[in-house]
Design an enzyme around this catalytic site. Structure first.
Site, PDB file in Angstrom:
ATOM      1  N   GLY A 109       0.799  -1.223   0.000  1.00 20.98           N
ATOM      2  CA  GLY A 109       0.000   0.000   0.000  1.00 20.98           C
ATOM      3  C   GLY A 109       0.830   1.270   0.000  1.00 20.98           C
ATOM      4  O   GLY A 109       0.792   2.056  -0.950  1.00 20.98           O
ATOM      5  N   ARG A 130      12.183   2.905   5.733  1.00 25.73           N
ATOM      6  CA  ARG A 130      11.833   4.088   6.509  1.00 25.73           C
ATOM      7  C   ARG A 130      10.417   3.938   7.063  1.00 25.73           C
ATOM      8  O   ARG A 130       9.513   3.449   6.392  1.00 25.73           O
ATOM      9  CB  ARG A 130      11.908   5.312   5.608  1.00 25.73           C
ATOM     10  N   THR A 186       1.468   4.220  13.919  1.00 33.67           N
ATOM     11  CA  THR A 186       0.703   3.241  13.133  1.00 33.67           C
ATOM     12  C   THR A 186       1.589   2.060  12.754  1.00 33.67           C
ATOM     13  O   THR A 186       1.113   0.936  12.630  1.00 33.67           O
ATOM     14  CB  THR A 186       0.107   3.904  11.882  1.00 33.67           C
ATOM     15  N   GLN A 220       0.936  -1.924  13.565  1.00 43.25           N
ATOM     16  CA  GLN A 220       0.893  -3.001  12.568  1.00 43.25           C
ATOM     17  C   GLN A 220       1.832  -4.136  12.940  1.00 43.25           C
ATOM     18  O   GLN A 220       1.500  -5.313  12.788  1.00 43.25           O
ATOM     19  CB  GLN A 220       1.303  -2.458  11.199  1.00 43.25           C
ATOM     20  N   GLU A 237       2.716  -7.128   6.879  1.00 41.10           N
ATOM     21  CA  GLU A 237       2.682  -8.581   6.999  1.00 41.10           C
ATOM     22  C   GLU A 237       3.868  -9.210   7.712  1.00 41.10           C
ATOM     23  O   GLU A 237       3.774 -10.298   8.265  1.00 41.10           O
ATOM     24  CB  GLU A 237       2.507  -9.185   5.591  1.00 41.10           C
TER      25      GLU A 237
END
Lengths: 701, 334
Positions: free
Chosen positions: A508, A582, A588, A592, A659
């Protein structure tokens, strides 16, 4: 592509822009989109795993007050394309798996639709089904490619010859279970056809509005311009909302069957176990051969997994072993059994997640056999270039992650012996495993930058799965434009915005961010520092630099405790260090990574979809029986990252973090459980019944 | 779900009359199990009679020291009651090990023992189940049996009773006060539930229309040293693989009295009388604990299944009983 050298907004620890709306409950999700006079759809599912529907008696359902329509293969519209058989809803009477949709009820309320669905009587010509994956099946086949487009098998050198002369060989079979993505928000859609012009609008919980539109337009034979997909917020997807499943097609069919009325369809938790994708179980035969000093001389990973009979999905489980360690003789293979089961699909880190279980436990077993520290064993097998392609790595900091992780975790001085540490009634152990995930950047995505008043607006059909896109894209746009982040507004989640690819493959930020940077550059080139009102420029993802092998890496450390009496397993501490390029937003990002590790912990200890081969369905199909880690199971989970600068991956220097957190966690936990109690658990999940035989009875005290 | 009539009568007697007079009527307590069943189609009543608010919601101490727990007392209130925590810690611990805080706030003392098995085949109306549909067959036989019985099962049903509270009640010699169409009666808690035999559709000895109004806990001094140990597949919010409710009295290293019950292993909260007989008068040693477990588990029969079956429950229960007793004896020595 120009690298953003001096980030200002990138790297800021900003709260989610959508956070307050979510906490207050004002963020609108697909199912609750305000629409006029909605109807509700509920599927009728096959109760046999293979056969044909010979009769559908809908009379009792149709006479029920509030029932608007009952769609069956006899009454449902003909779809323009049935090429994707997962999406070819109600087009024929065949049943290819238990739980397949055989009819659909549309009613005034969800309760009525559900009740009516239960009243539809289905008669089947049942055929013998086969839903059981075993590695010794005689009908295994080699798929043409594995997901998304990797070679099925690879061979380099001579594994057998190297194994024959190796000082130490570890050869074992490892298995991972079937897993269901189980996002908190179910797969849900509100569908509306405009009676006047036949335009279809779908408010759908999806990881990609544009890919969803393409799929739906194809199924219904519509011009893409006639379909709009909207999705500002997603309550989790983990891959299961990456491509539309049949529920989306059903919602659109239902809405067309009740003209003028929008239709809502949300799968129940139970339905999600057969209609929304899942991760195949895997059987991994792993071989490692090494010199006495720990240098690997041969590696083989032979994978057996399943797909459905109606649609192939070949998880790339053997792929990470191709590039992980320096070893001259390598073999990886994938074989599939096509079964009478639901269609498997993406689930968080397809390939890497299951594929870093077997090999990373095997590495631990090899370290044990060699009397070598498992961190050191991995460091000794660090390659100079990508073993698979021969290309240099754009950056590879696995060793840095292992060293930093070992230091933070307190690894040094670890006694390698299993089963010798006690704390009260608990045996204590520690384990390590490596993580990796490729840097993906999709080749297409476009962003528009526009000046609106004193703000800059960035528009792109990107998705925010709770990952932070609303916030992080603004940070990237701010730096690309050279303005404070407060002056940037981001608009995503709508096919009315420029085309964007799926939120999948951890691509993304790298993909959409690249498009935003290009758009910003074009904007500044055209309009300079003082753009006029409504000035606008667009930009698309530039070509990738294919001279490099680009991967993220990580190291995960786990502490496990095994109860002396009961074998109960607890993981009080997980610590991961990642080299993921980076970091756009540490808040956030940490969320994750910690989330991925938690999901990995859940995979290690709990998750397991139990398929009953007699019926062909997952019998523990709810969250009471399909266990995910509960709060009490998740203690201290720490995620750290190295300060990694990789100018080759993209303009932002990002590698993708969605992931990698789940990759390697289960191996680290299983290795820690071995270190705690001496039970080597090669079959996930690691449950107390698998360690009990290794525990003393009565426990020595 | 199927539409149904909903009534909220003025008192317990009216509620009993409503349900007794309609074979398709059910009582609704806290709703933590029935509401799921309504959605899943496991229960499809014509009439739902809400009783949670009209049953006694207090805990009173009777002459002679018996604690009378109103059937409307919520699980969280019962677990928090000071008298319960002091006199019957096993009960408080059992309650707190069950479900989640939200569910315990809803679930009632009367409803908890009447919750139905969580057998996955019972809860799935597309699979045969003798308990749900008598005569259709037991899908758990040859199916997924990780959460199924090793004691007292029949070829017709392998289900286990899911309650934690009930295991403690079974160990504590509790008594159940029942209001039926013909008036009130009292039955021992250990006589409330029944083994499946050939009629697994009947969980308990209650007749249609019988309503639990209270549960009595007679004084039991040894229960001040009691404990509930629940072993499950995750740290919280899961049903027991096995559980042990135990109370012991020890003098000079000898067990003088004991109460033991097992959960997660039978169609009923399993009062372990055989184990108790071994314990009484025996030295408080590992050998005794294991002999007690062996006596109770002599007739245990594991079930197999695609997930490896549930044979592990037998050594697990043996070890868990020993650990629980050892812990209580240690506590006693302090």
């Amino acid at each position: 592509m120009t690298f953003i050298d001096r980030p200002v907004a990138i790297g800021l620890d900003l709260p989610r822009r959508d956070g307050a709306a979510k906490v207050r409950g004002t963020a609108v999700y697909a199912y609750e989109t305000p629409v006029e006079n909605p109807a509700y759809a509920h599927p009728v599912q096959a109760t046999v795993a293979r056969g044909r529907v010979t009769a559908l008696d809908t009379a009792a359902a149709e006479v029920l007050d509030g029932v608007l329509a009952v769609l069956t293969p006899a009454t449902a519209e003909r779809l323009a394309s049935t090429e994707d058989r997962e999406l070819a809803a109600l087009q024929d009477d065949g049943v290819a798996f238990r739980g397949q949709v055989v009819a659909l009820v549309v009613a005034d309320s969800s309760e009525t639709a559900r009740h009516a669905a239960a009243l539809v009587r289905v008669t089947y010509a049942q055929e013998p089904h086969d839903s059981e994956l075993r590695a010794d099946r005689d009908d295994l086949y080699a798929p043409e490619r594995v997901n998304p487009d990797f070679p099925t098998d690879t061979v380099e050198g001579d594994v057998a010859a190297a194994t024959a002369v190796a000082a130490v060989v570890v050869e074992q079979t490892y298995t991972t279970a079937t897993y269901h993505n189980n996002p908190l928000e179910p797969h849900a859609t509100t569908a509306h056809w405009e009676p006047a012009d036949g335009r279809l609008t779908l408010w759908d919980s999806t990881q990609g509005v544009h890919p969803a539109r393409t799929a739906v337009a194809s199924v219904f034979g519509l011009d893409e311009a006639k379909v709009r997909v909207v999705c500002p917020y997603v309550g989790g997807g983990f891959g299961s909302k990456g491509t539309p499943h049949v529920n989306v097609v059903l919602a659109a069919m239902a809405a067309r069957a009740v003209p003028g009325r929008p239709v809502r369809l949300a799968l129940t938790r139970q339905q999600m176990f057969s209609l929304a994708g899942y991760r195949t179980p895997t059987v991994q035969r792993c071989l490692l051969a090494a010199e006495r000093d720990g240098r690997l001389t041969a590696l083989a990973v032979d994978v057996v997994e399943q797909t459905s009979r109606i649609k192939e999905f070949a998880e790339q489980t053997g792929v990470p072993a191709r590039m992980m360690y320096a070893v001259a003789n390598r073999r990886t293979t994938h074989r599939l059994a096509a079964l009478d089961v639901p269609v498997p699909s993406w689930m968080r880190a397809p390939g890497e997640c299951p594929g870093m279980f077997g090999p990373e436990v095997a590495m631990d077993e090899l370290a044990e056999r060699l009397g070598l520290d498992p961190v050191e064993l991995r460091i000794r097998n660090e390659p100079v270039t990508d073993p698979q392609t021969g290309k240099p790595f754009s950056s590879r900091n696995l060793v840095g992650c292992l060293r930093e992780g070992a230091a933070r975790f307190g690894w040094s001085g670890r006694d390698p012996r299993p089963g010798v540490r006690r704390d009260g009634d608990w045996l204590v152990g520690t384990g390590v495993a490596a993580s990796t995930y490729p840097v993906h950047r999709m080749s297409k995505s476009t962003a528009v930058i526009r000046r609106e008043g004193d703000r800059y607006v960035a528009e792109i059909g990107a998705a925010d799965l709770g990952t932070g896109t609303w916030t992080t894209l603004a940070q990237i746009a701010a730096d690309a434009l050279g303005v404070p982040v407060e002056r940037v507004e981001v608009r995503i989640g709508d096919t009315d915005h420029p085309m964007a690819t799926v939120a999948g493959g951890s691509s993304g930020m790298s993909t959409w961010g690249s498009a935003v940077v290009e758009a910003a550059r074009a904007f500044r080139t055209r309009y300079g520092a003082e753009p006029p009102e409504r000035a606008e420029a667009s930009g698309s993802v530039p070509p990738a630099d294919d001279r490099w092998a680009m991967h993220a890496f990580g190291a995960q450390f786990a502490e496990a405790r095994v109860h002396l009496d009961t074998g109960e397993i607890r993981v009080p501490r997980l610590l991961g260090v990642f080299a993921v390029g980076r970091i756009v937003n540490p808040r956030t990002a940490r969320s994750q990574l910690v989330g991925g590790m938690t999901m990995g912990l859940s995979m290690a200890l709990h998750e397991h979809s139990v398929l009953d081969p007699r019926t062909g369905h997952v019998v523990n199909h709810d969250l009471a029986d399909y266990h995910i880690a509960a709060n009490a199971d998740v203690a201290e989970v720490e995620a750290h990252w190295l300060d990694e600068h990789d100018p080759h991956v993209n303009a932002m220097g990002t590698k993708g973090i969605g992931e990698i957190g789940i990759v390697g966690t289960a191996a680290a936990v299983s290795n820690a459980v071995w270190h705690a109690c001496g039970a080597r658990v090669r079959d996930l999940p690691v449950t107390l019944d698998k360690v009990l035989p290794a525990l003393e009875d009565p426990p020595g005290r | 779900m199927k539409p149904f009539e909903y009534r909220s009568p003025a008192d317990a007697a009216a509620a009993v009359r409503s349900v007794a007079g309609n074979p398709a009527a059910v009582f609704l307590g806290g709703g933590t199990n029935l509401v799921d069943h309504l959605k899943l189609g496991v229960a499809a009543p014509d009439l739902v009679v809400h009783v949670a608010d009209l049953l006694p919601a207090g805990i009173e101490e009777l002459d002679g020291g018996t604690l009378r727990i109103g059937a409307g007392v919520r699980n969280s209130d019962l677990a928090a009651d000071r008298r319960v925590r002091e006199r019957f810690p096993v009960l408080s611990q059992a309650l707190l090990s069950g479900a989640s805080g939200q569910l315990r706030n809803m679930a009632t003392t009367g409803g908890n023992p009447l919750q139905r098995t969580r057998c996955v085949y019972f809860q799935d109306v597309t699979t045969p189940c003798n308990k749900r549909q008598p005569g259709s067959g037991c899908s758990a036989v040859g199916g997924w049996t990780r959460h199924h019985a090793v004691l007292g099962a029949s070829e017709h049903c392998l289900a286990v009773h899911p309650s934690d509270m009930a295991v403690a009640m079974a160990a504590l010699d509790a008594r159940v006060r029942v209001l039926g169409p013909d008036g009130e009666r009292t039955i021992p808690f250990t006589g409330l539930h029944r083994l499946p035999a050939g009629t697994p559709e009947r969980d308990t000895v209650l007749e249609h229309g019988d309503l639990i109004t209270a549960i009595d806990l007679p004084p039991l001094p040894l229960a001040r040293r009691s404990a509930y140990r629940k072993v499950r597949d995750r740290a919280s919010y899961a049903f027991a693989l096995v559980s042990v409710a135990a109370a012991v009295e020890v003098r000079d290293g000898v067990i003088t009295d004991a109460r033991v019950a097992f959960g997660g292993v039978a169609h009923v909260p399993w009062r372990a009388h055989r184990a108790e007989r071994v314990l009484r008068g025996a030295p408080a040693t590992e050998e005794t604990y294991r002999a007690a477990a062996d006596a109770e588990l002599a007739d245990a029969r594991p079930a197999d299944g695609p997930d490896g079956g549930n044979a592990f429950k037998i050594p697990l229960l043996r070890r868990t009983l020993a650990a629980t007793l050892r812990g209580l004896v240690r506590e006693d020595a302090r």
